[in-house]
Write a protein that holds these residues in place. Structure first.
Motif, PDB file in Angstrom:
ATOM      1  N   ALA A  47       0.825  -1.208   0.000  1.00 43.99           N
ATOM      2  CA  ALA A  47       0.000   0.000   0.000  1.00 43.99           C
ATOM      3  C   ALA A  47       0.863   1.263   0.000  1.00 43.99           C
ATOM      4  CB  ALA A  47      -0.926  -0.008   1.210  1.00 43.99           C
ATOM      5  N   ALA A 380      -3.499  -6.807  -4.047  1.00 44.08           N
ATOM      6  CA  ALA A 380      -2.309  -5.988  -4.313  1.00 44.08           C
ATOM      7  C   ALA A 380      -1.125  -6.898  -4.608  1.00 44.08           C
ATOM      8  CB  ALA A 380      -2.004  -5.087  -3.121  1.00 44.08           C
ATOM      9  N   LEU A 392       4.282  -1.991  -8.421  1.00 48.33           N
ATOM     10  CA  LEU A 392       3.119  -2.487  -7.691  1.00 48.33           C
ATOM     11  C   LEU A 392       1.830  -2.118  -8.406  1.00 48.33           C
ATOM     12  CD1 LEU A 392       1.728   0.143  -5.979  1.00 48.33           C
ATOM     13  CD2 LEU A 392       3.927  -0.057  -4.840  1.00 48.33           C
ATOM     14  N   SER A 394      -2.671  -2.522  -7.596  1.00 47.19           N
ATOM     15  CA  SER A 394      -3.684  -2.963  -6.643  1.00 47.19           C
ATOM     16  C   SER A 394      -5.059  -2.506  -7.091  1.00 47.19           C
ATOM     17  CB  SER A 394      -3.389  -2.424  -5.231  1.00 47.19           C
ATOM     18  OG  SER A 394      -3.500  -1.019  -5.202  1.00 47.19           O
ATOM     19  N   TYR A 443      -3.444   6.718  -9.338  1.00 49.70           N
ATOM     20  CA  TYR A 443      -4.644   6.078  -8.805  1.00 49.70           C
ATOM     21  C   TYR A 443      -5.897   6.656  -9.453  1.00 49.70           C
ATOM     22  CZ  TYR A 443      -4.729  10.427  -6.147  1.00 49.70           C
ATOM     23  OH  TYR A 443      -4.731  11.749  -5.811  1.00 49.70           O
TER      24      TYR A 443
END
Length: 608
Positions: A47, A380, A392, A394, A443
């Motif tokens: 995260a 994730a 990464l 997610s 995001y």
């Protein structure tokens, strides 16, 4: 002083791709518990997170937690005046009610306004803050659409550690704080109390021509008992009371807002074997708001119960949790005056870390006494494609049940539906052992059934009140953006910067969401110089709109803040801070002033 628009040219911010303000305090050995409710090294966390430790809080010299969090990537805030006035905090542009807030594991929320009462959370009692950006409802249930913020009070450490701090500041600000902590044998404890008063300043120059001061008293206590190496019991308490002056509708009247926020927690942690451990906890928080001489009072109580289980088998980690939450609102504006509801949740998690691969899966089902079942999930994955570099990706879903005030007040609509969110994000992270960090996270979070207040005759067809307006599921929103953050060192100088490019948009009207900027940047530098610890931070906030129709423009602004501390003598430290060195005039909400240039000087005694 005239307010001028701020332009943020990216070419003028070469550090913005390097660092976020608090990140220089983060090391590879630090752990985080908020992302998955399991203790993890920061290097294992997928995260987007930030950790703020005690050294940052001490150096900040801030009275309000929002002032510290505003320097964290992805966060902005709006305040109606001074530190004790009504404060709204936005994580990635999401509404205040879309951030789940915990104090020592105890959920804090208001069923009247929605979200935590930020102005009443005292910096002086806090030891550490963990910020998780992005939905986490699959772990925490309702509220975590935009993120999770966990606040930890001080904990007893080995030895005996008393401290006393006295400080004076601009606007007649006076502060006295004392704390005591110790750990010996099987018992550890920490106690703290702070009293702060201020004459304040005129928060509404065009309204009541008086100063809006405040008085606040806060206390915290944390007691731990290590029964044996495998079992620990811990009790926590936080209490914060404020009396803040404000300007209401009647000129010349001395209006006061009385706020009392309290949390109580009790937990038992047990390590049953090398692979299995549990945590059983109960918590209760209360949030009471009252005004005088005008008569208004609202009181929220949140009770929570958690049984958390964790199994580890090699590179695999499994979690299962049963959780119950009970909300109660006592408000004369609701029908009936006392309303309540409950949620029962089952949360499952799976984590995997091996070589270059890190995987985290979470699923949760909540049964709401009013709305029935709500299921959420999150996935994730991170891949270490080079030494010290990880990519990464997610995705997750989240929801927030309407507040009891939104449903049953004179403005309420009983048949409101929960607000829901779908989030996706991707990015890269870099960490090295020399204190250098970098992250770039893109995001997009879409919220449906967004609850807004609709005014006008005939708009409250399903409402319970007689007012020409009510709450309704009338909108949808999108919070999209890019956050660049990291740290770097040049000799003894720790450098930091962050840049947020975001587009908080009402998808129904295609307008920018009120009071949220599209650009935020922070530059920082800290260095020891001749026995002093010196720090500087530059905050740049782009223009915003004060209203949903985007007709009232709020100019951007830049603030330069300075900090300094030095050891005067054995056990005695001098602390100093200057906020808004340039004495800039700016607004975060139209018609509400800020304090201009503010100076704080404190003297702290803490035996070494």
């Amino acid at each position: 002083m005239k307010i001028r628009k701020l332009r943020v040219p990216l070419a003028a911010l070469p550090l913005a791709v390097l660092a976020a303000l608090p990140s220089h305090a983060q090391t590879l050995s630090e752990t985080l518990v908020t992302a998955t409710r399991v203790e993890q090294p920061l290097t294992d966390v997928v995260a987007d997170v930030t950790v703020i430790d005690r050294s940052i809080l001490d150096r900040s010299g801030a009275s309000a937690l929002a002032d510290v969090l505003a320097r964290v990537p992805g966060i902005s805030f709006v305040r109606n005046g001074g530190p004790a006035s009504t404060t709204s905090l936005y994580v990635r542009g999401a509404e205040t009610r879309f951030t789940a807030v915990f104090v020592d594991g105890v959920r804090v929320d208001s069923q009247s306004t929605g979200g935590a009462t930020w102005q009443a959370l005292p910096v002086s009692q806090i030891d550490r803050v963990e910020v998780v950006r992005g939905p986490a409802a699959a772990v925490y249930g309702s509220d975590a659409l935009g993120g999770v913020i966990q606040i930890f009070t001080r904990k007893g450490e080995p030895g005996f550690a008393p401290s006393v701090e006295f400080g004076l500041g601009t606007h007649g600000t006076r502060k006295l704080s004392a704390s005591l902590s110790s750990a010996a044998g099987s018992v550890d404890y920490a106690l703290g109390v702070t009293r702060e008063t201020s004459d304040g300043f005129n928060a509404q120059p065009t309204g009541n021509p008086d100063k809006d001061g405040y008085r606040s008293t806060s206390a915290s206590a944390r007691l731990g008992l290590q029964i044996n190496p495998a079992h620990r019991i811990e009790a926590t308490l936080l209490d914060s009371e404020q009396d803040a002056q404000y300007d209401a509708f009647t000129p010349g009247r001395d209006d006061h807002a009385l706020q009392d926020v309290q949390t109580l927690g009790l937990s038992w942690s047990a390590q049953w074997s090398d692979s299995y451990k549990t945590r059983l906890s109960v918590g209760r928080s209360s949030d009471r708001y009252e005004t005088t001489p005008s008569v208004y009072a609202t009181d929220t109580t949140v009770s929570s119960y958690l049984w958390h289980n964790e199994w580890k088998f090699g590179s695999n980690q499994f979690t299962a949790a049963l959780e119950r939450r009970e909300d109660r609102l006592n408000n004369a504006s609701t029908t009936p005056a006392i309303t309540q509801r409950s949620q029962n949740g089952l949360a499952l998690g799976y984590g995997f870390r091996s070589g270059a691969h890190t995987l985290q899966l979470n699923a949760r089902h909540d049964d709401d006494s009013e709305f029935g079942g709500q299921s959420t999930g999150g996935a994730a994955y991170a891949f270490a494609f080079m030494p010290q570099w990880r990519a990464l990706v997610s995705a997750g879903t989240a929801f927030r049940a309407p507040t009891l005030f939104q449903r049953f007040s004179i403005y309420g609509t009983p048949n409101l539906e929960p607000e829901t969110a779908r989030n996706v994000e991707a990015g890269v992270k870099f960490d090295n052992a020399q204190g250098g960090t970098f992250s770039a996270i893109a995001y997009r979070n879409k919220v449906s059934n967004l609850i807004t207040y609709v005014s006008g005759p005939g708009s409250c067809v399903n409402g319970v009140g007689a007012f020409p307006g009510c709450y309704g599921n009338t909108a949808s929103a999108q919070y999209a953006g890019l956050t660049l953050a990291g740290t770097a060192r040049m000799g003894a100088v720790a450098l930091g910067a962050s840049l947020d490019l975001q587009n908080p948009e009402d998808l129904t009207t295609k307008k920018q969401l009120a009071r949220r900027p599209k650009k935020i940047a922070t530059l920082t530098a800290d260095a020891p110089v001749g026995g002093w610890k010196l720090g500087a931070e530059l905050q740049l906030v782009g223009e915003r709109f004060n209203n949903a129709t985007n007709t009232q423009r709020l100019a951007g602004y830049g603030l330069l803040n300075l900090t300094a501390s030095t050891l005067l003598a054995k056990d005695w430290t001098l602390l100093g801070r200057v906020d808004n060195l340039g004495d800039k005039t700016y607004e975060t909400a139209r018609g509400f002033a800020n304090g201009g240039r503010m100076v704080y000087v404190g003297l702290k005694w803490a035996p070494i």
